[in-house]
Scaffold this motif. Structure first.
Motif, PDB file in Angstrom:
ATOM      1  N   THR A 155      -1.770  23.829  13.614  1.00  0.00           N
ATOM      2  CA  THR A 155      -0.739  22.965  13.002  1.00  0.00           C
ATOM      3  C   THR A 155      -0.605  21.646  13.752  1.00  0.00           C
ATOM      4  O   THR A 155      -0.146  20.655  13.174  1.00  0.00           O
ATOM      5  N   THR A 156      -1.008  21.610  15.013  1.00  0.00           N
ATOM      6  CA  THR A 156      -0.948  20.363  15.776  1.00  0.00           C
ATOM      7  C   THR A 156      -2.246  19.583  15.702  1.00  0.00           C
ATOM      8  O   THR A 156      -2.267  18.381  15.975  1.00  0.00           O
ATOM      9  N   GLY A 157      -3.361  20.260  15.357  1.00  0.00           N
ATOM     10  CA  GLY A 157      -4.657  19.599  15.374  1.00  0.00           C
ATOM     11  C   GLY A 157      -5.239  19.257  14.026  1.00  0.00           C
ATOM     12  O   GLY A 157      -6.015  18.298  13.902  1.00  0.00           O
ATOM     13  N   ILE A 158      -4.907  20.026  12.993  1.00  0.00           N
ATOM     14  CA  ILE A 158      -5.437  19.755  11.652  1.00  0.00           C
ATOM     15  C   ILE A 158      -4.427  18.925  10.861  1.00  0.00           C
ATOM     16  O   ILE A 158      -3.299  19.369  10.630  1.00  0.00           O
ATOM     17  N   VAL A 159      -4.836  17.742  10.468  1.00  0.00           N
ATOM     18  CA  VAL A 159      -3.943  16.856   9.717  1.00  0.00           C
ATOM     19  C   VAL A 159      -4.330  16.853   8.243  1.00  0.00           C
ATOM     20  O   VAL A 159      -5.427  17.257   7.868  1.00  0.00           O
ATOM     21  N   ASN A 160      -3.424  16.366   7.424  1.00  0.00           N
ATOM     22  CA  ASN A 160      -3.683  16.263   5.988  1.00  0.00           C
ATOM     23  C   ASN A 160      -4.574  15.048   5.745  1.00  0.00           C
ATOM     24  O   ASN A 160      -4.111  13.997   5.312  1.00  0.00           O
ATOM     25  N   SER A 161      -5.860  15.216   6.052  1.00  0.00           N
ATOM     26  CA  SER A 161      -6.797  14.096   5.968  1.00  0.00           C
ATOM     27  C   SER A 161      -7.338  13.867   4.564  1.00  0.00           C
ATOM     28  O   SER A 161      -8.004  12.861   4.316  1.00  0.00           O
ATOM     29  N   THR A 162      -7.050  14.783   3.645  1.00  0.00           N
ATOM     30  CA  THR A 162      -7.584  14.632   2.285  1.00  0.00           C
ATOM     31  C   THR A 162      -6.530  14.102   1.318  1.00  0.00           C
ATOM     32  O   THR A 162      -6.556  12.929   0.941  1.00  0.00           O
ATOM     33  N   ASN A 163      -5.585  14.951   0.916  1.00  0.00           N
ATOM     34  CA  ASN A 163      -4.614  14.551  -0.109  1.00  0.00           C
ATOM     35  C   ASN A 163      -3.746  13.372   0.302  1.00  0.00           C
ATOM     36  O   ASN A 163      -3.264  12.627  -0.559  1.00  0.00           O
ATOM     37  N   LEU A 164      -3.500  13.187   1.591  1.00  0.00           N
ATOM     38  CA  LEU A 164      -2.699  12.057   2.055  1.00  0.00           C
ATOM     39  C   LEU A 164      -3.519  11.084   2.889  1.00  0.00           C
ATOM     40  O   LEU A 164      -3.370   9.867   2.752  1.00  0.00           O
ATOM     41  N   GLY A 165      -4.402  11.601   3.738  1.00  0.00           N
ATOM     42  CA  GLY A 165      -5.172  10.748   4.633  1.00  0.00           C
ATOM     43  C   GLY A 165      -6.108   9.789   3.913  1.00  0.00           C
ATOM     44  O   GLY A 165      -6.167   8.602   4.241  1.00  0.00           O
ATOM     45  N   VAL A 166      -6.864  10.287   2.935  1.00  0.00           N
ATOM     46  CA  VAL A 166      -7.805   9.428   2.214  1.00  0.00           C
ATOM     47  C   VAL A 166      -7.084   8.333   1.421  1.00  0.00           C
ATOM     48  O   VAL A 166      -7.452   7.155   1.524  1.00  0.00           O
ATOM     49  N   PRO A 167      -6.065   8.656   0.616  1.00  0.00           N
ATOM     50  CA  PRO A 167      -5.338   7.579  -0.081  1.00  0.00           C
ATOM     51  C   PRO A 167      -4.724   6.557   0.876  1.00  0.00           C
ATOM     52  O   PRO A 167      -4.770   5.356   0.617  1.00  0.00           O
ATOM     53  N   LEU A 168      -4.146   7.035   1.961  1.00  0.00           N
ATOM     54  CA  LEU A 168      -3.567   6.120   2.945  1.00  0.00           C
ATOM     55  C   LEU A 168      -4.650   5.215   3.524  1.00  0.00           C
ATOM     56  O   LEU A 168      -4.462   3.997   3.664  1.00  0.00           O
ATOM     57  N   SER A 169      -5.797   5.800   3.859  1.00  0.00           N
ATOM     58  CA  SER A 169      -6.885   5.032   4.440  1.00  0.00           C
ATOM     59  C   SER A 169      -7.406   3.976   3.467  1.00  0.00           C
ATOM     60  O   SER A 169      -7.698   2.841   3.853  1.00  0.00           O
TER      61      SER A 169
ATOM     62  N   GLY B 237       0.822  -1.211   0.000  1.00  0.00           N
ATOM     63  CA  GLY B 237       0.000   0.000   0.000  1.00  0.00           C
ATOM     64  C   GLY B 237       0.848   1.248   0.000  1.00  0.00           C
ATOM     65  O   GLY B 237       0.588   2.191  -0.752  1.00  0.00           O
ATOM     66  N   PHE B 238       1.887   1.284   0.845  1.00  0.00           N
ATOM     67  CA  PHE B 238       2.791   2.428   0.872  1.00  0.00           C
ATOM     68  C   PHE B 238       3.516   2.593  -0.460  1.00  0.00           C
ATOM     69  O   PHE B 238       3.754   3.719  -0.913  1.00  0.00           O
ATOM     70  N   PHE B 239       3.871   1.472  -1.085  1.00  0.00           N
ATOM     71  CA  PHE B 239       4.573   1.533  -2.370  1.00  0.00           C
ATOM     72  C   PHE B 239       3.683   2.152  -3.441  1.00  0.00           C
ATOM     73  O   PHE B 239       4.120   3.017  -4.208  1.00  0.00           O
ATOM     74  N   VAL B 240       2.422   1.708  -3.492  1.00  0.00           N
ATOM     75  CA  VAL B 240       1.478   2.262  -4.469  1.00  0.00           C
ATOM     76  C   VAL B 240       1.307   3.759  -4.267  1.00  0.00           C
ATOM     77  O   VAL B 240       1.367   4.545  -5.223  1.00  0.00           O
ATOM     78  N   VAL B 241       1.100   4.157  -3.013  1.00  0.00           N
ATOM     79  CA  VAL B 241       0.947   5.573  -2.691  1.00  0.00           C
ATOM     80  C   VAL B 241       2.190   6.357  -3.083  1.00  0.00           C
ATOM     81  O   VAL B 241       2.111   7.437  -3.675  1.00  0.00           O
ATOM     82  N   GLY B 242       3.361   5.809  -2.767  1.00  0.00           N
ATOM     83  CA  GLY B 242       4.616   6.489  -3.063  1.00  0.00           C
ATOM     84  C   GLY B 242       4.865   6.688  -4.543  1.00  0.00           C
ATOM     85  O   GLY B 242       5.351   7.745  -4.964  1.00  0.00           O
ATOM     86  N   VAL B 243       4.526   5.688  -5.351  1.00  0.00           N
ATOM     87  CA  VAL B 243       4.742   5.790  -6.799  1.00  0.00           C
ATOM     88  C   VAL B 243       3.890   6.906  -7.397  1.00  0.00           C
ATOM     89  O   VAL B 243       4.372   7.719  -8.204  1.00  0.00           O
ATOM     90  N   VAL B 244       2.617   6.968  -6.997  1.00  0.00           N
ATOM     91  CA  VAL B 244       1.734   8.003  -7.546  1.00  0.00           C
ATOM     92  C   VAL B 244       2.142   9.389  -7.033  1.00  0.00           C
ATOM     93  O   VAL B 244       2.079  10.382  -7.761  1.00  0.00           O
ATOM     94  N   LEU B 245       2.577   9.460  -5.770  1.00  0.00           N
ATOM     95  CA  LEU B 245       3.103  10.725  -5.246  1.00  0.00           C
ATOM     96  C   LEU B 245       4.291  11.208  -6.071  1.00  0.00           C
ATOM     97  O   LEU B 245       4.385  12.390  -6.419  1.00  0.00           O
ATOM     98  N   PHE B 246       5.173  10.281  -6.396  1.00  0.00           N
ATOM     99  CA  PHE B 246       6.363  10.638  -7.170  1.00  0.00           C
ATOM    100  C   PHE B 246       5.981  11.094  -8.572  1.00  0.00           C
ATOM    101  O   PHE B 246       6.606  12.013  -9.130  1.00  0.00           O
ATOM    102  N   ALA B 247       4.941  10.468  -9.139  1.00  0.00           N
ATOM    103  CA  ALA B 247       4.462  10.897 -10.457  1.00  0.00           C
ATOM    104  C   ALA B 247       3.977  12.340 -10.398  1.00  0.00           C
ATOM    105  O   ALA B 247       4.249  13.144 -11.301  1.00  0.00           O
ATOM    106  N   GLY B 248       3.268  12.692  -9.314  1.00  0.00           N
ATOM    107  CA  GLY B 248       2.822  14.077  -9.152  1.00  0.00           C
ATOM    108  C   GLY B 248       3.985  15.031  -9.006  1.00  0.00           C
ATOM    109  O   GLY B 248       3.966  16.137  -9.568  1.00  0.00           O
TER     110      GLY B 248
END
Length: 307
Positions: free
Chosen positions: A99-113, A7-18
């Motif tokens: 900065t301590t309470g709001i996380v990147n729940s969309t661009n990173l959180g949703v794909p990770l989930s 899962g991390f590999f798939v996410v990482g490859v598409v991130l790198f493409a971006g």
């Protein structure tokens, strides 16, 4: 463990493409803006609705989501207390707390989930908390403390969550799920089709945002940035694990979920708020960059720890 690494590999490859798209300016200067608008107005609302409405409400409003909210609020309160003692100022302290309470729940959180946890519903409570409650309250405080006196109307602040297509889609999905209303296939099919573009699109956007990021220092920013990073990348994940293991007595997988959600880096929207209000820009930018870099080894470490 092998599935998590895949899962991390798939996410990482598409991130790198971006990242490469931004590095070589393939989509032009407006590329990120257009893709973000498409994701925010069509893709993500479709994904949230289709994922939530077809599941039982208990899968959305779960113990893992409650832990995520508790740890976020706790870390923000700690930052506010430190900011008050150190006299960092109300508006600057609010930005730092975000900065301590709001996380990147969309661009990173949703794909990770989706790719690592198996469902986007794990980050839904976090998104609802951030969009429907935390953001309106924080923006209200920033407006009230604005020395220039530029105030937003009460109606505009209160209606903020309901003008957000992601929040509206999530709330509608929760209502249908709670009422056990079955969405007709004819209605759900096009929504599910649009939802399929969301995860790769958000990963590409996040990858593009990584190009050209840098740490920007400023007078007096070292201390609040250090506090924010420690709270976000160390205290919050540790607190989430303690609650999951010793208070809620969750299983091993659920402990991994809440810990990983707590590791997610600071959301980029905090940087936008700091720019909008002209305060804490270096603090927000530096914390977002550092927590993003730290999130990769921390997420892999959490996967190894929980097996």
């Amino acid at each position: 463990m092998e599935g998590v690494l895949q899962g991390f590999f798939v996410v990482g490859v598409v991130l790198f493409a971006g990242y490469l798209l931004a590095r070589y300016d393939v989509l032009g200067p407006q590329g990120t803006k257009v893709l973000s608008a498409l994701s925010f107005t069509v893709g993500l609302p479709s994904l949230m609705f289709s994922m939530i409405a077809t599941r039982h409400v208990s899968e959305v409003l779960s113990a893992t989501g409650l832990i995520s909210v508790i740890t976020a609020v706790a870390c923000m309160m700690i930052f506010v207390a430190v900011g008050a003692l150190r006299r960092w100022g109300t508006r600057r302290t609010v930005i730092g707390a975000l900065t301590t309470g709001i996380v990147n729940s969309t661009n990173l959180g949703v794909p990770l989930s989706v790719y690592v946890f198996g469902s986007a519903t794990y980050v839904t409570p976090i998104m609802l908390f951030q969009l429907a409650l935390l953001t309106p309250v924080a923006l209200t405080i920033l407006d009230l403390a604005d020395p220039k006196g530029h105030k937003l109307s009460v109606l505009k602040v209160v209606s903020t969550p309901f003008r957000n297509p992601v929040t509206v889609a999530a709330i509608l999905g929760i209502l249908l799920s709670a009422l056990e209303v079955e969405v007709p296939d004819l209605v759900l099919a096009p929504i599910s089709l649009a939802a399929q573009m969301t995860v790769p699109l958000m990963l590409i956007i996040f990858g593009m945002s990584l190009h050209g990021i840098s740490l920007r220092g400023g007078t007096g920013d070292a201390a609040p940035t250090t506090v924010a990073v420690v709270l976000k990348s160390a205290v919050q994940p540790a607190f989430a694990w303690v609650l999951a293991a010793y208070v809620f007595h969750l299983d091993q997988f659920s402990m991994f979920v809440v810990t990983a959600c707590a590791i997610l880096p600071t959301g980029q929207n905090v940087v936008l708020y700091s720019i909008r209000y002209g305060v804490g820009q270096a603090l927000a930018q530096s914390t977002a960059v550092i927590t993003t870099v730290l999130s990769v080894p921390l997420l892999l470490g959490a996967a190894l720890l929980f097996g």
